[in-house]
Design a protein around this motif. Structure first.
Motif, PDB file in Angstrom:
ATOM      1  N   PHE A  89     115.896  48.677  33.051  1.00 14.59           N
ATOM      2  CA  PHE A  89     116.725  48.812  31.857  1.00 14.59           C
ATOM      3  C   PHE A  89     115.934  49.037  30.574  1.00 14.59           C
ATOM      4  O   PHE A  89     116.526  49.287  29.527  1.00 14.59           O
ATOM      5  CB  PHE A  89     117.633  47.585  31.703  1.00 14.59           C
ATOM      6  N   GLY A  90     114.633  48.934  30.663  1.00 16.98           N
ATOM      7  CA  GLY A  90     113.836  49.153  29.463  1.00 16.98           C
ATOM      8  C   GLY A  90     112.361  48.937  29.727  1.00 16.98           C
ATOM      9  O   GLY A  90     111.972  48.127  30.566  1.00 16.98           O
ATOM     10  N   ASP A  91     111.530  49.663  28.989  1.00 21.24           N
ATOM     11  CA  ASP A  91     110.086  49.575  29.135  1.00 21.24           C
ATOM     12  C   ASP A  91     109.466  48.950  27.889  1.00 21.24           C
ATOM     13  O   ASP A  91     110.045  48.980  26.797  1.00 21.24           O
ATOM     14  CB  ASP A  91     109.466  50.956  29.343  1.00 21.24           C
ATOM     15  N   LEU A  92     108.281  48.416  28.072  1.00 18.13           N
ATOM     16  CA  LEU A  92     107.442  48.013  26.944  1.00 18.13           C
ATOM     17  C   LEU A  92     106.400  49.110  26.779  1.00 18.13           C
ATOM     18  O   LEU A  92     105.624  49.377  27.701  1.00 18.13           O
ATOM     19  CB  LEU A  92     106.773  46.673  27.219  1.00 18.13           C
ATOM     20  N   ILE A  93     106.404  49.764  25.632  1.00 19.09           N
ATOM     21  CA  ILE A  93     105.488  50.877  25.412  1.00 19.09           C
ATOM     22  C   ILE A  93     104.514  50.549  24.291  1.00 19.09           C
ATOM     23  O   ILE A  93     104.791  49.740  23.413  1.00 19.09           O
ATOM     24  CB  ILE A  93     106.233  52.195  25.103  1.00 19.09           C
ATOM     25  N   HIS A  94     103.357  51.195  24.335  1.00 20.33           N
ATOM     26  CA  HIS A  94     102.294  50.971  23.361  1.00 20.33           C
ATOM     27  C   HIS A  94     101.904  52.300  22.737  1.00 20.33           C
ATOM     28  O   HIS A  94     101.666  53.281  23.452  1.00 20.33           O
ATOM     29  CB  HIS A  94     101.076  50.347  24.062  1.00 20.33           C
ATOM     30  N   PHE A  95     101.843  52.341  21.423  1.00 18.30           N
ATOM     31  CA  PHE A  95     101.396  53.542  20.717  1.00 18.30           C
ATOM     32  C   PHE A  95      99.883  53.425  20.552  1.00 18.30           C
ATOM     33  O   PHE A  95      99.391  52.802  19.603  1.00 18.30           O
ATOM     34  CB  PHE A  95     102.097  53.664  19.364  1.00 18.30           C
ATOM     35  N   ALA A  96      99.166  53.997  21.497  1.00 18.13           N
ATOM     36  CA  ALA A  96      97.707  53.897  21.523  1.00 18.13           C
ATOM     37  C   ALA A  96      97.090  54.956  20.617  1.00 18.13           C
ATOM     38  O   ALA A  96      97.337  56.153  20.787  1.00 18.13           O
ATOM     39  CB  ALA A  96      97.195  54.067  22.949  1.00 18.13           C
ATOM     40  N   VAL A  97      96.313  54.520  19.654  1.00 16.67           N
ATOM     41  CA  VAL A  97      95.636  55.418  18.718  1.00 16.67           C
ATOM     42  C   VAL A  97      94.274  55.764  19.293  1.00 16.67           C
ATOM     43  O   VAL A  97      93.407  54.887  19.447  1.00 16.67           O
ATOM     44  CB  VAL A  97      95.489  54.765  17.330  1.00 16.67           C
ATOM     45  N   GLN A  98      94.079  57.021  19.633  1.00 12.19           N
ATOM     46  CA  GLN A  98      92.841  57.452  20.279  1.00 12.19           C
ATOM     47  C   GLN A  98      91.672  57.444  19.293  1.00 12.19           C
ATOM     48  O   GLN A  98      91.816  57.849  18.141  1.00 12.19           O
ATOM     49  CB  GLN A  98      93.011  58.866  20.852  1.00 12.19           C
ATOM     50  N   GLY A  99      90.530  56.954  19.768  1.00 16.77           N
ATOM     51  CA  GLY A  99      89.325  56.980  18.951  1.00 16.77           C
ATOM     52  C   GLY A  99      89.285  55.915  17.877  1.00 16.77           C
ATOM     53  O   GLY A  99      88.460  55.999  16.953  1.00 16.77           O
ATOM     54  N   ARG A 100      90.153  54.913  17.975  1.00 18.42           N
ATOM     55  CA  ARG A 100      90.158  53.830  16.986  1.00 18.42           C
ATOM     56  C   ARG A 100      90.030  52.492  17.708  1.00 18.42           C
ATOM     57  O   ARG A 100      90.655  52.280  18.747  1.00 18.42           O
ATOM     58  CB  ARG A 100      91.451  53.859  16.166  1.00 18.42           C
ATOM     59  N   GLU A 101      89.225  51.588  17.165  1.00 19.15           N
ATOM     60  CA  GLU A 101      89.120  50.270  17.763  1.00 19.15           C
ATOM     61  C   GLU A 101      90.450  49.531  17.628  1.00 19.15           C
ATOM     62  O   GLU A 101      91.216  49.774  16.697  1.00 19.15           O
ATOM     63  CB  GLU A 101      88.007  49.467  17.086  1.00 19.15           C
ATOM     64  N   GLU A 102      90.697  48.625  18.562  1.00 21.30           N
ATOM     65  CA  GLU A 102      91.960  47.890  18.545  1.00 21.30           C
ATOM     66  C   GLU A 102      92.083  47.084  17.257  1.00 21.30           C
ATOM     67  O   GLU A 102      91.167  46.385  16.844  1.00 21.30           O
ATOM     68  CB  GLU A 102      92.058  46.963  19.758  1.00 21.30           C
ATOM     69  N   MET A 103      93.252  47.177  16.619  1.00 22.07           N
ATOM     70  CA  MET A 103      93.492  46.488  15.358  1.00 22.07           C
ATOM     71  C   MET A 103      93.736  45.003  15.590  1.00 22.07           C
ATOM     72  O   MET A 103      94.201  44.591  16.651  1.00 22.07           O
ATOM     73  CB  MET A 103      94.696  47.103  14.646  1.00 22.07           C
ATOM     74  N   ASP A 104      93.402  44.197  14.579  1.00 26.69           N
ATOM     75  CA  ASP A 104      93.624  42.761  14.680  1.00 26.69           C
ATOM     76  C   ASP A 104      95.119  42.419  14.664  1.00 26.69           C
ATOM     77  O   ASP A 104      95.548  41.486  15.337  1.00 26.69           O
ATOM     78  CB  ASP A 104      92.930  42.034  13.534  1.00 26.69           C
ATOM     79  N   ARG A 105      95.876  43.154  13.890  1.00 26.90           N
ATOM     80  CA  ARG A 105      97.327  42.915  13.853  1.00 26.90           C
ATOM     81  C   ARG A 105      97.968  43.575  15.068  1.00 26.90           C
ATOM     82  O   ARG A 105      97.901  44.785  15.237  1.00 26.90           O
ATOM     83  CB  ARG A 105      97.953  43.500  12.588  1.00 26.90           C
TER      84      ARG A 105
END
Length: 430
Positions: A89-105
């Motif tokens: 009924f629904g997915d959890l999706i992530h907007f992955a920013v390529q070439g950027r380190e993972e943000m703290d927030r």
């Protein structure tokens, strides 16, 4: 069967209007007619173009359309939409920013299941991406879900949120927009009682009906006025033979759209008549303000019947969350069990869907939370849409929400989430 036939009849009417628009456009654009210019033919072609586009959008899921963002390094970074959890009924999706380190927030944006796709929050996502790792609940159209997958009601919705929060770990900040606010509050309370280590660090509730009776609107009046029997008879239909969910009982998107349009029928009629004239004069374009708004507004999805009915019965009529009586699979959820999750409510002074007072009621339910972890903000001149996607959100509310997140992000806990499931074919470029 008659409800299945009614569903197919609505789809037939929609398809017929789309065909009429395409036919009018093709006929009025016949090259021979250009030898003798006729304003009537220009108007006919414009009417056909607007009509075909409008009725076609009703059965198309919009694309996120977020291809890249500019990072702090001044470079453009491509965006990939990755599926973290895949559910019927629904997915959890992530907007992955390529070439950027993972943000703290790290932010989980809980989208409403109220007739439109999660892409309604496109501008919200886009505004958060430069500063946050953004995850979104991407709910599916019920007409595409086979009956064999079972039911989906407010309890199932709540447990989906619980699983999503557990997957992302405790170093997380949750933002719930509109309809899911009470269920997101309930999911957080569920974790507080069952798995405290999985609770998010902060919870921001934007324009949600925590206590619908706190301030009356047309939505709450409707919920009080009609009986559950009337809703079942007039709003619920069975998906027709054209889709995978054939036979599933739903609150059809086309029926929801007719209700949305009727609330402001004069404004919508003028908007479309003006667009036809602009198209006839050659002033319209694919991405003009009218098409940009209505391409999203007209794209509607079917809602599982049990979810719609249980929302009305338990959230609006029964006030189970407002009175701290909500249960999930027989387990009583105590909102007062939340003791260390900072909670902020945001309301619009001119919100005619979730009026001021409905959302801030959440703070009174948090009896175990110190006042230092509670916050409320009212944007005086903002309507419902403006508090999460308009100018009010961008200029005033978003900075306050980010400050609230930062204020509750000291000494982040070790992340306990798993990596996105790369093997899933659902992963795609936005």
């Amino acid at each position: 069967m008659r409800y299945m036939m009614t569903y197919d009849l609505m789809e037939t009417i929609r398809n017929t209007n789309q065909w009429l628009g395409a036919s009018a456009l093709s006929m009025a654009s016949y090259p021979l007619f250009s030898m003798t210019p006729n304003p009537a033919l220009q108007w006919m072609a414009a009417w056909g173009e607007v009509t075909e586009r409008s009725f076609q959008r009703m059965v198309v899921k919009p694309d996120w359309g977020i291809e890249s963002i500019t990072g702090e390094d001044g470079r453009d970074h491509l965006i990939n939409v990755e599926t973290v959890i895949e559910r019927p009924f629904g997915d959890l999706i992530h907007f992955a920013v390529q070439g950027r380190e993972e943000m703290d927030r790290r932010v989980l944006l809980v989208a409403p299941m109220s007739g439109h796709y999660a892409t309604l929050l496109r501008s919200t996502v886009k505004s958060l991406l430069p500063d946050c790792e953004v995850y979104v609940t991407d709910w599916h159209n019920a007409r595409d879900i086979p009956v064999s997958e079972g039911k989906f009601d407010v309890e199932d919705y709540t447990l989906y949120l619980v699983d999503f929060m557990r997957e992302l770990g405790s170093d997380l900040h949750v933002i719930a927009v509109c309809q899911p606010a009470p269920l997101t509050l309930a999911a957080t309370a569920y974790l507080a009682g069952q798995d405290p280590k999985a609770q998010p660090r902060s919870l921001t509730l934007i324009g949600g009906p925590i206590d619908p009776d706190a301030a009356a609107t047309e939505v709450t009046d409707f919920g009080r006025r009609v009986t559950m029997g009337q809703l079942k008879e007039t709003m619920i239909q069975q998906v027709g033979f054209k889709y995978k969910g054939v036979g599933r009982k739903v609150y059809p998107g086309l029926l929801q759209l007719s209700s949305f349009m009727s609330m402001n029928s004069e404004r919508h009629s003028k908007a479309f008549s003006d667009q036809i004239m602009r198209t006839a004069r050659g002033e319209a374009s694919d991405h003009d303000p009218h098409n940009k708004f209505y391409d999203e507004y007209l794209a509607v999805m079917d809602m599982p019947a049990e979810f719609y009915l249980s929302t009305v019965e338990r959230i609006f009529k029964g006030l189970e969350v407002a009175q701290n009586k909500f249960t999930v699979r027989g387990h009583k959820i105590d909102i007062g069990a939340i003791t260390n999750v900072a909670v902020k409510t945001v309301e619009g002074g001119k919100d005619d869907i979730s009026a001021p007072g409905q959302c801030v009621a959440a703070l009174d339910l948090l009896t175990g939370l110190p006042d230092s972890k509670k916050a409320n903000y009212i944007e005086p001149n903002a309507g419902h849409y403006g508090i999460f996607a308009g100018r009010s959100w961008r200029n005033n509310i978003r900075p306050l929400v980010l400050d609230f997140i930062d204020a509750n992000s000291e000494a982040p806990a070790k992340r306990s989430r798993t990596a996105p499931k790369k093997k899933k074919k659902a992963t795609a470029k936005a």
